[in-house]
Structures are given as structure tokens and as C-alpha cells.
Design a protein around this motif. Structure first.
Motif, PDB file in Angstrom:
ATOM      1  N   ILE A   1       0.836  -1.199   0.000  1.00 14.82           N
ATOM      2  CA  ILE A   1       0.000   0.000   0.000  1.00 14.82           C
ATOM      3  C   ILE A   1       0.870   1.247   0.000  1.00 14.82           C
ATOM      4  O   ILE A   1       0.582   2.240  -0.681  1.00 14.82           O
ATOM      5  CB  ILE A   1      -0.950  -0.009   1.205  1.00 14.82           C
ATOM      6  N   CYS A   2       1.959   1.192   0.764  1.00 14.94           N
ATOM      7  CA  CYS A   2       2.831   2.355   0.810  1.00 14.94           C
ATOM      8  C   CYS A   2       3.510   2.616  -0.511  1.00 14.94           C
ATOM      9  O   CYS A   2       3.873   3.759  -0.823  1.00 14.94           O
ATOM     10  CB  CYS A   2       3.905   2.159   1.894  1.00 14.94           C
ATOM     11  N   MET A   3       3.674   1.535  -1.279  1.00 14.33           N
ATOM     12  CA  MET A   3       4.281   1.716  -2.594  1.00 14.33           C
ATOM     13  C   MET A   3       3.371   2.552  -3.476  1.00 14.33           C
ATOM     14  O   MET A   3       3.815   3.329  -4.309  1.00 14.33           O
ATOM     15  CB  MET A   3       4.471   0.334  -3.236  1.00 14.33           C
ATOM     16  N   LEU A   4       2.061   2.353  -3.272  1.00 16.93           N
ATOM     17  CA  LEU A   4       1.106   3.020  -4.138  1.00 16.93           C
ATOM     18  C   LEU A   4       0.789   4.435  -3.675  1.00 16.93           C
ATOM     19  O   LEU A   4       0.639   5.336  -4.481  1.00 16.93           O
ATOM     20  CB  LEU A   4      -0.180   2.188  -4.210  1.00 16.93           C
ATOM     21  N   LYS A   5       0.703   4.616  -2.347  1.00 18.53           N
ATOM     22  CA  LYS A   5       0.418   5.957  -1.858  1.00 18.53           C
ATOM     23  C   LYS A   5       1.702   6.574  -1.339  1.00 18.53           C
ATOM     24  O   LYS A   5       2.449   5.917  -0.627  1.00 18.53           O
ATOM     25  CB  LYS A   5      -0.584   5.888  -0.694  1.00 18.53           C
ATOM     26  N   ASP A   6       1.923   7.836  -1.604  1.00 16.36           N
ATOM     27  CA  ASP A   6       3.192   8.406  -1.196  1.00 16.36           C
ATOM     28  C   ASP A   6       3.105   9.389  -0.034  1.00 16.36           C
ATOM     29  O   ASP A   6       4.090   9.985   0.348  1.00 16.36           O
ATOM     30  CB  ASP A   6       3.824   9.123  -2.394  1.00 16.36           C
ATOM     31  N   ASN A   7       1.960   9.531   0.543  1.00 15.65           N
ATOM     32  CA  ASN A   7       1.772  10.485   1.624  1.00 15.65           C
ATOM     33  C   ASN A   7       2.411   9.959   2.907  1.00 15.65           C
ATOM     34  O   ASN A   7       2.155   8.832   3.323  1.00 15.65           O
ATOM     35  CB  ASN A   7       0.267  10.663   1.829  1.00 15.65           C
ATOM     36  N   VAL A   8       3.251  10.764   3.557  1.00 19.31           N
ATOM     37  CA  VAL A   8       3.992  10.279   4.709  1.00 19.31           C
ATOM     38  C   VAL A   8       3.074   9.916   5.866  1.00 19.31           C
ATOM     39  O   VAL A   8       3.243   8.885   6.526  1.00 19.31           O
ATOM     40  CB  VAL A   8       5.027  11.321   5.167  1.00 19.31           C
ATOM     41  N   VAL A   9       2.089  10.762   6.119  1.00 20.88           N
ATOM     42  CA  VAL A   9       1.193  10.508   7.253  1.00 20.88           C
ATOM     43  C   VAL A   9       0.439   9.203   7.040  1.00 20.88           C
ATOM     44  O   VAL A   9       0.330   8.355   7.934  1.00 20.88           O
ATOM     45  CB  VAL A   9       0.203  11.676   7.431  1.00 20.88           C
ATOM     46  N   ALA A  10      -0.051   9.040   5.811  1.00 19.64           N
ATOM     47  CA  ALA A  10      -0.773   7.790   5.506  1.00 19.64           C
ATOM     48  C   ALA A  10       0.150   6.596   5.700  1.00 19.64           C
ATOM     49  O   ALA A  10      -0.244   5.559   6.243  1.00 19.64           O
ATOM     50  CB  ALA A  10      -1.299   7.832   4.072  1.00 19.64           C
ATOM     51  N   LYS A  11       1.397   6.770   5.251  1.00 15.33           N
ATOM     52  CA  LYS A  11       2.342   5.663   5.398  1.00 15.33           C
ATOM     53  C   LYS A  11       2.524   5.301   6.857  1.00 15.33           C
ATOM     54  O   LYS A  11       2.552   4.120   7.230  1.00 15.33           O
ATOM     55  CB  LYS A  11       3.701   6.078   4.819  1.00 15.33           C
ATOM     56  N   VAL A  12       2.678   6.335   7.698  1.00 17.30           N
ATOM     57  CA  VAL A  12       2.909   6.061   9.118  1.00 17.30           C
ATOM     58  C   VAL A  12       1.744   5.276   9.699  1.00 17.30           C
ATOM     59  O   VAL A  12       1.923   4.286  10.417  1.00 17.30           O
ATOM     60  CB  VAL A  12       3.139   7.369   9.895  1.00 17.30           C
ATOM     61  N   ILE A  13       0.531   5.729   9.342  1.00 13.91           N
ATOM     62  CA  ILE A  13      -0.640   5.052   9.903  1.00 13.91           C
ATOM     63  C   ILE A  13      -0.700   3.606   9.432  1.00 13.91           C
ATOM     64  O   ILE A  13      -0.897   2.667  10.219  1.00 13.91           O
ATOM     65  CB  ILE A  13      -1.922   5.794   9.484  1.00 13.91           C
ATOM     66  N   ILE A  14      -0.505   3.422   8.128  1.00 18.96           N
ATOM     67  CA  ILE A  14      -0.603   2.058   7.589  1.00 18.96           C
ATOM     68  C   ILE A  14       0.447   1.161   8.210  1.00 18.96           C
ATOM     69  O   ILE A  14       0.185   0.012   8.578  1.00 18.96           O
ATOM     70  CB  ILE A  14      -0.450   2.097   6.055  1.00 18.96           C
ATOM     71  N   VAL A  15       1.668   1.715   8.320  1.00 21.15           N
ATOM     72  CA  VAL A  15       2.738   0.882   8.861  1.00 21.15           C
ATOM     73  C   VAL A  15       2.465   0.537  10.318  1.00 21.15           C
ATOM     74  O   VAL A  15       2.741  -0.587  10.763  1.00 21.15           O
ATOM     75  CB  VAL A  15       4.095   1.584   8.690  1.00 21.15           C
ATOM     76  N   CYS A  16       1.934   1.507  11.060  1.00 16.91           N
ATOM     77  CA  CYS A  16       1.624   1.205  12.464  1.00 16.91           C
ATOM     78  C   CYS A  16       0.599   0.091  12.570  1.00 16.91           C
ATOM     79  O   CYS A  16       0.741  -0.845  13.372  1.00 16.91           O
ATOM     80  CB  CYS A  16       1.094   2.458  13.173  1.00 16.91           C
TER      81      CYS A  16
END
Lengths: 183, 280
Positions: free
Chosen positions: B220-235
Motif C-alpha cells: 500500500i505504501c508503494m502506491l500511496k506516497d503520503n507520509v502521514v498515511a504511510k505512518v498510519i498504515i505501517v503502524c
């Protein structure tokens, strides 16, 4: 590898032999010629390791069964201990195994491991840690198969000896029984 | 591989040996209350085989008890043993209820083996990562471990990370792969050295399967590049991974040492999570 040599004993399973050698050879070849194909290390790594893994699977599950009639795996029993299981064909079928098949099987297994070791030494000397990783993975897969099948073969030999001695004993007892029934 | 058909084949040499074999096999049949399976393979199984789902889609006769190798050897005198590689369509895939001897895997067709292995990966994934009733006994969770799933997941994670990276792609991949592989080995050794009861490959397999949520997160992080979104998804992915790994690891060691065993696992997943977030 000439599959259609007109000798007395030809390969009994040419297709299996072919696949047995195919993945090993293509993994080695791809690794050697990798610089011609792709600059990206990732692609080289992934393709080589995938080919090596496919080869591991084919040897363990298909060509081991068909060419030499051996199989090994690991199970975990109810008590949570891990046991290694070895399976082999019975004595008559083992005797019927094509000698060329089995020769090919074992020799390609050993040569594969030796080839990867040589590549490993090269990359060690050249201090290419990335490629050492590739070689390490492929080598461990090759060695795992060698160890598994060697143990399986030893186990098979033991079982054959045990079977032979048991057959002799049971024949002896049956002869005795028939002798006593006549009396 | 014919099961009950072989009983009716009349091609038996009549001598005392085969008579005794027949009697013995009949006795064995009545004891085992199952069809006499003509297996050209002998198994060294002297212990009751485990609940092995590797053999779920293979040909096991329904209530298969422990088959002692001697009864199998007697059955070999029946000249109906098929030659080694008969890729005959053994379509009678009787589902194993978990007990009984392993089937005759030596002569099964290749497609069966493929299906069996694929099914094992899927079932292991479901057991480990998704909530299920077996969580109370985590030791059972990965009884039939396999390393194919972990292999795919680690490679996939490496590829995803390397794809998202704009520079030093090969190093990212190599680092991710080496970190995960070596990390799994070291974590297992850690548990073993803490005096825990764990089987090496089972634990490697488990740690690999628990990477699945992080794989999804990386994708998912590969597809979306927004840092905040990445942090949430990774958490979220991290929490899921840790939740999946926790029962297994904690049950393997002494309760006093639970934290010592768990902390490195969480640390490793955390570092992978950071890798995912930091890659751009």
C-alpha cells in the motif's frame, strides 16, 4: 546432455532428468551471465534465487521420487518434537531403478553444490557481499537437498538390510511350520 | 495406486509364504479395520503420525491407523505393486482427518504435490496471521511448517522496498533480505538460548508468515506516497504482525523471560516498518 543416446540402458525418465538439470543449470547460467541480462542486482537476485528454489522443490518432490525413489521431510508430532521422515520404495522397485537416472541425479546434485561453492569463493575474493548473499542462499538450498537425500539413502539401505534379515527369518519359520505340519 | 482393487487380483503364487502372508494381512486388516493398502513404499513410522495437513489432499484411506512396517512388507508380496513413477490420475483425494500414516507420497502425481504444498502455504497463513480458534495452543499453530511462504514474503517485501526506493535499489533489497533472514535465525536462537522450547524451523516459518501484514503495508505504501498515511498504515501493519507473533513466542519461553523473547521480535518488525516509511 544427450538424452537419446543409443546405449543398452537409456534414461528411463528423460523428462524428469531434463527438469532436474534444467533449473540447476539455468540458475547457474543466469548467475554467470547476469551482467549481460540486467544491471539491477535485485532482478538478478530474485531470478537466481527463484530458480534455485524451484530446483530445490523439483528435486525434493519430483525427481527424488521418480529417479531414485527416495523422499524426505520433516514433521512435528503431537509432543511438539520434530522428526525427520524418510520414505523409500520397497526393495524390488529400488532394484528396478534405472542406473543412469540415479547416476545423473546424484552427480548433478554434487556438481551443483560444488559450482555454487566456487562462485562463492569468487565473490568472496572480490568482496562482493551482495553476490555472496545470492550464492549463500543457493548453496544452502543445494546442501539441504544433498543432506536430506543422503540420509534418506542410508535409511533405505538400513531398511533393506532389516527387511532381508526379517524375510530370511520368516521364511525359515514358515519352512519349520510346514515341516512340523507334515509330521 | 489401487487400494481395495488389489485384494481381488487372483495372481498370487500359491506357496506357504503367501498363505501365511494372506492370513497375516487378514489379521492385520481386522485389527486395523481398514482396507489393506498396497503401498510400494515403506515408512519408518513407528510413532503415531501427527496431525499433518501436508497430506490433506492426498490419498489416505479413511480411518488410517498406525501401519507397522512389517504389515506393509508382507503386502509387498502381492505382485500388484505399481512401478515407481505412475502418474496415474489418483483422483480419490480423501481428506485426512489428521490421524494415520502418511500416504504413499512416493507415487502420487506431481500436480498433487503442487496442490498439497500450495494448500499448506495457504492454511499456514490463515492459522498464523488471521484470528482463529487455535490461538490458545500456539504450539499447534504451525505444526506443519513450511518455508515457502516465508520465502515468498521476504522476497516480496524486499522487492516492494526496492521498488519504492529511488536510489540504491540493490542495496535496499539486499539489506532488507539479509535483515529479515538473519533476523529470523537470530530471534530463534535467542529463544532457544533463553531456555525456550521451540523448534528451529517452526519458528523461522512463523516469523516469516508474520511478515504478511508488513507485506500488505509495504504494497500500500508503494502506491500511496503520503507520509502521514504511510505512518498510519505501517503502524497498523506492525500491530497486526506483532499480534500474530506474540502468542507463539511468549508461550515458548518461561513467563519470567517473556519480555526478553518478545522484545527483539518487536524490534525487528519495527525496524522493517521504519524501512518502509523511510523509503522514498
Amino acid at each position: 546432455m544427450d538424452l537419446s543416446q543409443p546405449e543398452e540402458e537409456n534414461y528411463a525418465n528423460p523428462k524428469t532428468c531434463f527438469f532436474h538439470v534444467l533449473f540447476k543449470a539455468s540458475a547457474l547460467a543466469f548467475y554467470m551471465l547476469s551482467t549481460l541480462f540486467a544491471d539491477s542486482f535485485v532482478i538478478i537476485f530474485v531470478i537466481t534465487v527463484v530458480l534455485a528454489a524451484l530446483d530445490f522443490w523439483v528435486v525434493k518432490n519430483v525427481s527424488g521420487r521418480i529417479l531414485v525413489g527416495l523422499r524426505w521431510w520433516n514433521e512435528i508430532n503431537e509432543q511438539g518434537e520434530s522428526i525427520w521422515r524418510f520414505e523409500c520404495l520397497d526393495h524390488e522397485s529400488l532394484a528396478r531403478i534405472n542406473q543412469k537416472d540415479s547416476w545423473l541425479f546424484w552427480w548433478t546434485l554434487y556438481l551443483n553444490a560444488i559450482a555454487w561453492t566456487i562462485f562463492g569463493i569468487f565473490s568472496l575474493v572480490r568482496l562482493e557481499v551482495d553476490y555472496l548473499l545470492v550464492v549463500g542462499v543457493c548453496l544452502s538450498l543445494a546442501i539441504a537437498n544433498i543432506i536430506g537425500f543422503t540420509k534418506c539413502r542410508k535409511d533405505a539401505k538400513n531398511k533393506i538390510q532389516a527387511f532381508a534379515s526379517r524375510t530370511i527369518a520368516s521364511r525359515f519359520s514358515s519352512t519349520l511350520q510346514s515341516a512340523f505340519s507334515l509330521v | 495406486m489401487s487400494n481395495s482393487h488389489s485384494d481381488t487380483i487372483p495372481l498370487r503364487p500359491s506357496n506357504s509364504q503367501s498363505d501365511i502372508d494372506e492370513i497375516r494381512s487378514l489379521i492385520d486388516d481386522s485389527v486395523h479395520s481398514g482396507p489393506a493398502v498396497v503401498l510400494p513404499a515403506r515408512h519408518p513410522a513407528t510413532t503415531p503420525p501427527p496431525s499433518s495437513s501436508p497430506f490433506i489432499s492426498s490419498n489416505i484411506p479413511p480411518p488410517p491407523p498406525v501401519s507397522s512396517s512389517s504389515s506393509l512388507q508382507k503386502l509387498q508380496s502381492v505382485p500388484a505393486a505399481p512401478p515407481p513413477p505412475p502418474p496415474v490420475g489418483n483422483s480419490s483425494s480423501i481428506v485426512a482427518n489428521g490421524f494415520g500414516p502418511p500416504p504413499n507420497t512416493l507415487t502420487e502425481p506431481v500436480l498433487d504435490t503442487v496442490k498439497r504444498d500450495l494448500w499448506r502455504i495457504v492454511s499456514n497463513l490463515k492459522l498464523v496471521v488471521f484470528p482463529n480458534p487455535f490461538r490458545e495452543d500456539p504450539g499447534k499453530a504451525l505444526r506443519d511448517w513450511d518455508l515457502w511462504g516465508p520465502f515468498f514474503f521476504i522476497v516480496f517485501l524486499g522487492v516492494a522496498l526496492s521498488w519504492s526506493a529511488s536510489v540504491k535499489k540493490s542495496q535496499v533489497f539486499a539489506v532488507a533480505f539479509a535483515l529479515l533472514a538473519a533476523g529470523a535465525v537470530i530471534l530463534t536462537l535467542n529463544v532457544l538460548l533463553l531456555g525456550g522450547h521451540i523448534i528451529f524451523f517452526q519458528s523461522l516459518s512463523l516469523l516469516g508468515y508474520c511478515l504478511f501484514p508488513l507485506d500488505v503495508g509495504a504494497l500500500i505504501c508503494m502506491l500511496k506516497d503520503n507520509v502521514v498515511a504511510k505512518v498510519i498504515i505501517v503502524c497498523l501493519a506492525l500491530a497486526w504482525s506483532s499480534w500474530a507473533a506474540y502468542p507463539f513466542m511468549s508461550s515458548a519461553v518461561n513467563p519470567n523471560r517473556k519480555a526478553l523473547a518478545l522484545y527483539p521480535v518487536l524490534l525487528m518488525y519495527l525496524s522493517v516498518g521504519f524501512l518502509i516509511i523511510a523509503i522514498d
